[in-house]
Design a protein around this motif. Sequence first.
Motif, PDB file in Angstrom:
ATOM      1  N   MET A   1      48.058  49.107 -11.005  1.00 55.43           N
ATOM      2  CA  MET A   1      48.041  50.486 -10.501  1.00 55.43           C
ATOM      3  C   MET A   1      49.549  51.009 -10.612  1.00 55.43           C
ATOM      4  N   PRO A   2      49.644  51.961 -11.697  1.00 57.55           N
ATOM      5  CA  PRO A   2      51.071  52.524 -11.928  1.00 57.55           C
ATOM      6  C   PRO A   2      51.505  53.622 -10.846  1.00 57.55           C
ATOM      7  N   VAL A   3      52.667  53.821 -10.757  1.00 54.91           N
ATOM      8  CA  VAL A   3      53.172  54.489  -9.501  1.00 54.91           C
ATOM      9  C   VAL A   3      52.905  56.089  -9.702  1.00 54.91           C
ATOM     10  N   ASP A   4      52.603  56.438 -10.949  1.00 53.73           N
ATOM     11  CA  ASP A   4      52.218  58.042 -10.847  1.00 53.73           C
ATOM     12  C   ASP A   4      50.819  58.247 -10.440  1.00 53.73           C
ATOM     13  N   GLU A   5      50.033  57.113 -10.738  1.00 57.62           N
ATOM     14  CA  GLU A   5      48.412  57.224 -10.345  1.00 57.62           C
ATOM     15  C   GLU A   5      48.447  57.079  -8.785  1.00 57.62           C
ATOM     16  N   MET A   6      49.428  56.118  -8.056  1.00 56.77           N
ATOM     17  CA  MET A   6      49.572  56.044  -6.825  1.00 56.77           C
ATOM     18  C   MET A   6      49.897  57.158  -5.898  1.00 56.77           C
TER      19      MET A   6
END
Length: 112
Positions: free
Chosen positions: A60-65
């Motif tokens: 889970m990438p930070v931007d998607e989180m």
Amino acid sequence: MKKSEIRFSIALDDQKVPEAISWSATDAGPDIHFAKAINIALWDRDERGTMKIDLWTKEMPVDEMKRFYVDTMGAMAESIITATNDSVMATKMRDLCRQLMDHIEEEERKQR
């Protein structure tokens, strides 16, 4: 009375960090679905408080989180209207979501 079940399966690595999250539901057909993150909140009727489960996979990438949490708050704004008809709370939540999306988009512009 009809019953419906939702099941989550979490695959963990050696350090108990989620590697995979899958779910199925009796009302969602027979397929198994996959997710990068889950956020579950329950109102405990005996404790009269919120119990939460937040899990996300290593992928889970930070931007998607960040988008996941803004989307979750936006969905909560819609739910508050349905559950309580409190348009003031819903409007304030939507306004916060807009501000947070502006912040996320500004961060993305800076990274380009």
